[in-house]
Write a protein that holds these residues in place. Structure first.
Motif, mmCIF file in Angstrom:
data_model
loop_
_atom_site.group_PDB
_atom_site.id
_atom_site.type_symbol
_atom_site.label_atom_id
_atom_site.label_comp_id
_atom_site.label_asym_id
_atom_site.label_seq_id
_atom_site.Cartn_x
_atom_site.Cartn_y
_atom_site.Cartn_z
ATOM 1 N N PRO A 1 -4.908 22.774 5.468
ATOM 2 C CA PRO A 1 -5.854 22.374 4.425
ATOM 3 C C PRO A 1 -5.407 21.103 3.688
ATOM 4 C CG PRO A 1 -5.515 24.742 4.361
ATOM 5 C CD PRO A 1 -4.517 24.197 5.353
ATOM 6 N N GLN A 2 -4.092 20.923 3.551
ATOM 7 C CA GLN A 2 -3.570 19.719 2.897
ATOM 8 C C GLN A 2 -3.943 18.465 3.695
ATOM 9 O OE1 GLN A 2 -2.045 22.611 3.360
ATOM 10 N NE2 GLN A 2 -0.536 23.062 1.769
ATOM 11 N N HIS A 3 -3.770 18.533 5.013
ATOM 12 C CA HIS A 3 -4.125 17.415 5.886
ATOM 13 C C HIS A 3 -5.623 17.130 5.811
ATOM 14 C CE1 HIS A 3 -4.976 16.165 10.330
ATOM 15 N NE2 HIS A 3 -5.085 15.142 9.519
ATOM 16 N N MET A 4 -6.438 18.176 5.968
ATOM 17 C CA MET A 4 -7.879 17.971 6.021
ATOM 18 C C MET A 4 -8.454 17.560 4.672
ATOM 19 S SD MET A 4 -8.134 18.235 9.134
ATOM 20 C CE MET A 4 -9.805 17.642 9.059
ATOM 21 N N THR A 5 -7.813 17.960 3.585
ATOM 22 C CA THR A 5 -8.257 17.486 2.275
ATOM 23 C C THR A 5 -7.976 15.995 2.137
ATOM 24 O OG1 THR A 5 -7.901 19.668 1.308
ATOM 25 C CG2 THR A 5 -8.058 17.824 -0.220
ATOM 26 N N GLY A 6 -6.863 15.555 2.719
ATOM 27 C CA GLY A 6 -6.582 14.117 2.766
ATOM 28 C C GLY A 6 -7.652 13.366 3.549
ATOM 29 N N GLU A 7 -8.100 13.968 4.658
ATOM 30 C CA GLU A 7 -9.156 13.351 5.463
ATOM 31 C C GLU A 7 -10.486 13.353 4.696
ATOM 32 O OE1 GLU A 7 -8.722 11.822 8.502
ATOM 33 O OE2 GLU A 7 -6.607 12.141 8.012
ATOM 34 N N LEU A 8 -10.740 14.436 3.939
ATOM 35 C CA LEU A 8 -11.943 14.487 3.106
ATOM 36 C C LEU A 8 -11.904 13.387 2.050
ATOM 37 C CD1 LEU A 8 -14.545 15.944 2.188
ATOM 38 C CD2 LEU A 8 -13.103 17.456 0.802
ATOM 39 N N PHE A 9 -10.748 13.171 1.462
ATOM 40 C CA PHE A 9 -10.559 12.095 0.485
ATOM 41 C C PHE A 9 -10.842 10.738 1.123
ATOM 42 C CE2 PHE A 9 -7.192 9.642 -2.126
ATOM 43 C CZ PHE A 9 -8.129 9.254 -3.067
ATOM 44 N N LYS A 10 -10.331 10.538 2.332
ATOM 45 C CA LYS A 10 -10.539 9.269 3.040
ATOM 46 C C LYS A 10 -12.022 8.986 3.266
ATOM 47 C CE LYS A 10 -8.222 8.358 6.745
ATOM 48 N NZ LYS A 10 -7.526 8.549 8.053
ATOM 49 N N THR A 11 -12.732 9.995 3.783
ATOM 50 C CA THR A 11 -14.145 9.780 4.108
ATOM 51 C C THR A 11 -15.008 9.682 2.856
ATOM 52 O OG1 THR A 11 -14.484 12.172 4.384
ATOM 53 C CG2 THR A 11 -13.928 10.911 6.350
ATOM 54 N N THR A 12 -14.671 10.471 1.831
ATOM 55 C CA THR A 12 -15.469 10.457 0.604
ATOM 56 C C THR A 12 -15.321 9.139 -0.149
ATOM 57 O OG1 THR A 12 -15.236 12.855 0.366
ATOM 58 C CG2 THR A 12 -15.896 11.631 -1.586
ATOM 59 N N ALA A 13 -14.094 8.657 -0.263
ATOM 60 C CA ALA A 13 -13.831 7.423 -1.013
ATOM 61 C C ALA A 13 -13.813 6.184 -0.119
ATOM 62 C CB ALA A 13 -12.494 7.535 -1.747
ATOM 63 N N LYS A 14 -14.077 6.394 1.190
ATOM 64 C CA LYS A 14 -14.098 5.288 2.168
ATOM 65 C C LYS A 14 -12.772 4.526 2.164
ATOM 66 C CE LYS A 14 -19.114 4.732 2.041
ATOM 67 N NZ LYS A 14 -19.345 6.025 1.366
ATOM 68 N N LEU A 15 -11.712 5.274 2.447
ATOM 69 C CA LEU A 15 -10.361 4.727 2.429
ATOM 70 C C LEU A 15 -9.795 4.630 3.836
ATOM 71 C CD1 LEU A 15 -8.936 6.839 -0.543
ATOM 72 C CD2 LEU A 15 -9.895 4.528 -0.644
ATOM 73 N N ASP A 16 -8.831 3.765 3.988
ATOM 74 C CA ASP A 16 -8.101 3.618 5.249
ATOM 75 C C ASP A 16 -6.634 3.958 4.958
ATOM 76 O OD1 ASP A 16 -7.162 3.027 7.745
ATOM 77 O OD2 ASP A 16 -7.611 0.876 7.692
ATOM 78 N N MET A 17 -6.212 5.170 5.372
ATOM 79 C CA MET A 17 -4.844 5.619 5.120
ATOM 80 C C MET A 17 -4.233 6.165 6.395
ATOM 81 S SD MET A 17 -4.853 7.591 1.433
ATOM 82 C CE MET A 17 -5.939 8.914 1.939
ATOM 83 N N ILE A 18 -2.921 6.170 6.448
ATOM 84 C CA ILE A 18 -2.174 6.681 7.592
ATOM 85 C C ILE A 18 -1.638 8.062 7.254
ATOM 86 C CG2 ILE A 18 -0.202 6.309 9.122
ATOM 87 C CD1 ILE A 18 -0.415 3.290 8.332
ATOM 88 N N HIS A 19 -1.953 9.046 8.095
ATOM 89 C CA HIS A 19 -1.493 10.412 7.867
ATOM 90 C C HIS A 19 -0.069 10.576 8.397
ATOM 91 C CE1 HIS A 19 -1.542 14.858 9.232
ATOM 92 N NE2 HIS A 19 -1.188 14.802 7.957
ATOM 93 N N VAL A 20 0.803 11.131 7.572
ATOM 94 C CA VAL A 20 2.183 11.411 7.977
ATOM 95 C C VAL A 20 2.399 12.922 7.878
ATOM 96 C CG1 VAL A 20 4.623 10.939 7.557
ATOM 97 C CG2 VAL A 20 2.907 9.186 7.027
ATOM 98 N N PRO A 21 2.308 13.642 9.007
ATOM 99 C CA PRO A 21 2.468 15.099 8.961
ATOM 100 C C PRO A 21 3.931 15.519 8.956
ATOM 101 C CG PRO A 21 1.950 14.416 11.198
ATOM 102 C CD PRO A 21 1.924 13.168 10.348
ATOM 103 N N TYR A 22 4.227 16.579 8.211
ATOM 104 C CA TYR A 22 5.572 17.152 8.171
ATOM 105 C C TYR A 22 5.504 18.594 8.660
ATOM 106 C CZ TYR A 22 7.319 13.216 5.406
ATOM 107 O OH TYR A 22 7.695 11.966 4.978
ATOM 108 N N LYS A 23 6.643 19.180 8.902
ATOM 109 C CA LYS A 23 6.702 20.580 9.323
ATOM 110 C C LYS A 23 6.909 21.469 8.099
ATOM 111 C CE LYS A 23 8.283 19.738 14.049
ATOM 112 N NZ LYS A 23 9.333 20.005 15.075
#
Length: 327
Positions: free
Chosen positions: A167-189
């Protein structure tokens, strides 16, 4: 000698009564043996933390062992698949985060199970808001300034998460699409290493659950920008919601639910639901919910199913618009 002939409606009623009697007997006898509660993540995580008081009390109530089986791997898919392929008798249960239920069906190109068809909802157990947190050095004091900063970086801005498909990752993606942002996702374990790098300034921002990030906000090691709940969190009363900050309809939660195999007798599901709701109202579990930042969210199986349906559609849209994948 005459043979009695019963009308069709009478025969149907008799069959229904027999079926109802069978269901009632099944529910009264359940559980007949040890109940396995699968948690599709490693020990110590939020799903596991929620599961332990529930299983302990259910064992006391029903007088049979309830054993937690941590089956982590593949974003929760391995343990969830185990329950999806179990016998529909209520002796194999699932306590999971939302990811395998409403995110993974869209995120993974192939899944060995279909949550909508293979699992029966029992009740939601917790619903935790997420926090957008930043390293103190990030020169933005609110969401508007952060959005402007990210846009000024022309795609050279990172955000961390506790793992792909969470959910943390996908909320970041929701933020990107909602605010029209270009960000790089860095996933951790996991949340712990992601938060460690956030506090060290190796990544500038991340979304995480309130329970995970709150101690570090209070210690001043990271700063809270906004929360993803509909209303402000009592634990962070001075931090605005995304809705307040100009993004109407922006809501996201890390929620945790109770499930069993589809086809399990409804009477058994209703028994589990009723006893679980009682447990959720105890002081011990209420305190656990408060610590997680969740209100009481116990509900009927039907209402929980309707919520899951809406969440599945919501995250499918986010996955499609963002192009996110883990395959």
């Amino acid at each position: 000698m005459r043979t009695a002939v019963f009308p069709t409606w009478a025969r149907k009623c008799a069959l229904m009564l027999v079926a109802l009697a069978a269901f009632s007997a099944s529910a009264a006898e359940w559980p007949e043996k040890t109940v396995t509660v699968v948690v599709p993540f490693p020990p110590g995580g939020p799903s596991d933390i929620v599961a332990r008081p529930i299983t302990t009390r259910l064992a006391e109530v029903f007088g049979k062992p309830f054993i937690i089986d941590n089956r982590g791997g593949a974003g929760g898919n391995i343990g969830t698949d185990l329950v999806a392929k179990s016998a529909p008798d209520g002796h194999t249960l699932l306590i999971s985060s939302s990811a395998p239920i409403v995110i993974n069906p869209s995120l993974y190109k192939k899944l060995a199970f279909d949550p909508a068809k293979d699992l029966a909802p029992i009740t939601m157990l917790a619903k935790v808001p997420l926090v957008l947190a930043a390293h103190p050095s990030v020169p933005a004091k609110d969401l508007q300034e952060l959005v402007a900063l990210i846009k000024s970086k022309d795609g050279n801005f990172q955000y961390a998460s506790s793992g792909s498909g969470t959910p943390q990752h996908m909320t970041g993606e929701l933020f990107k699409t909602t605010a029209k942002l270009d960000m790089i996702h860095v996933p951790y374990k996991g949340s712990a290493p992601a938060i460690t790098d956030l506090m060290g300034g190796h990544v500038p921002v991340m979304f995480d659950s309130l329970i995970a990030i709150l101690p570090h906000i209070k210690a001043g090691k990271v700063k809270a920008i906004a929360v993803t709940s509909a209303q402000r969190s009592p634990q962070l009363p001075d931090v605005p919601t995304f809705i307040e900050a100009g993004y109407p309809g922006f809501e996201a939660y890390a929620w945790y639910g109770f499930f069993t195999r589809a086809g399990t007798p409804p009477a058994v599901i209703d028994r589990i639901n009723a006893e679980t709701l009682k447990i959720m109202k105890t002081p011990e579990f209420s305190q656990r919910l408060e610590e997680m930042g969740s209100a009481f969210v116990g509900d009927t199986p039907d209402n929980f199913r309707a919520f899951i349906t809406s969440e599945t559609a919501k995250w499918a849209k986010v996955v499609k618009e963002s192009g996110a994948t883990v395959d």
